[in-house]
Design an enzyme around this catalytic site. Structure first.
Site, mmCIF file in Angstrom:
data_model
loop_
_atom_site.group_PDB
_atom_site.id
_atom_site.type_symbol
_atom_site.label_atom_id
_atom_site.label_comp_id
_atom_site.label_asym_id
_atom_site.label_seq_id
_atom_site.Cartn_x
_atom_site.Cartn_y
_atom_site.Cartn_z
ATOM 1 N N LYS A 21 0.860 -0.978 0.029
ATOM 2 C CA LYS A 21 -0.068 0.090 0.028
ATOM 3 C C LYS A 21 0.956 1.220 -0.019
ATOM 4 O O LYS A 21 1.510 1.513 0.978
ATOM 5 C CB LYS A 21 -0.968 0.100 1.237
ATOM 6 C CG LYS A 21 -1.895 1.378 1.427
ATOM 7 C CD LYS A 21 -2.612 1.179 2.683
ATOM 8 C CE LYS A 21 -3.482 2.359 2.811
ATOM 9 N NZ LYS A 21 -4.444 3.009 1.737
ATOM 10 N N THR A 24 -2.481 6.707 -0.001
ATOM 11 C CA THR A 24 -3.647 6.817 0.975
ATOM 12 C C THR A 24 -4.762 7.972 0.223
ATOM 13 O O THR A 24 -4.207 9.036 -0.131
ATOM 14 C CB THR A 24 -3.444 7.220 2.394
ATOM 15 O OG1 THR A 24 -4.786 7.087 3.050
ATOM 16 C CG2 THR A 24 -2.724 8.472 2.681
ATOM 17 N N GLU A 74 -3.289 0.937 -3.859
ATOM 18 C CA GLU A 74 -4.100 0.587 -2.416
ATOM 19 C C GLU A 74 -3.923 -0.842 -2.117
ATOM 20 O O GLU A 74 -4.545 -1.262 -1.166
ATOM 21 C CB GLU A 74 -5.442 1.188 -2.475
ATOM 22 C CG GLU A 74 -5.534 2.559 -2.370
ATOM 23 C CD GLU A 74 -5.443 3.104 -1.013
ATOM 24 O OE1 GLU A 74 -5.206 2.572 0.065
ATOM 25 O OE2 GLU A 74 -5.701 4.236 -0.833
#
Length: 103
Positions: A21, A24, A74
Site C-alpha cells: 500500500k 492513501t 492501495e
C-alpha cells in the site's frame, strides 16, 4: 511520547509495512500534507505508532477519476477501492491522494 501525524485502519498496517500500500486517499481535512513531509503513522483504532513514512507526491482525485493504478497502489481492486472510499467518506466526491514510502 510523540503524537502520530496520520492514522490508518489497523487492517492496512501489514500492507503498508510490506510496501503493498503506497498511497492513501483522504478528504479535505487531511489535504495539508506536502511532498517531503515525514510523518509518524499510527493505527486509527488505538493510535499506536507502527512506522514512519515520507510523502513522495500529492494530487487530487474524484470518485469518478479513480483508476486501476490507484487501486493497485492501495493493494485492492478498483471496485473495492471505490466502495472503501465511499464507506469512509459518504457523500463526498473530491479527495486528496498522498503517495508515500516507509522509512
Amino acid at each position: 511520547m510523540q503524537p502520530n501525524d496520520i492514522t490508518f485502519f489497523q487492517r492496512f498496517q501489514d500492507d503498508i509495512m510490506a510496501g503493498r500500500k503506497t498511497i492513501t486517499i483522504r478528504d479535505e481535512s487531511e489535504s495539508h500534507f506536502k511532498t517531503g513531509d515525514v510523518l509518524r503513522v499510527g493505527r486509527f483504532e488505538d493510535d499506536g505508532y507502527f512506522c514512519t513514512i515520507e510523502v513522495t507526491a500529492t494530487s487530487t482525485v474524484t470518485l469518478d477519476t479513480l483508476t486501476e493504478k490507484h487501486a493497485e497502489q492501495e493493494n485492492m481492486t478498483l471496485t473495492e477501492l471505490i466502495k472503501v472510499i465511499a464507506d469512509i467518506y459518504p457523500g463526498q466526491t473530491q479527495f486528496y491522494v498522498i503517495e508515500f514510502k516507509c522509512l
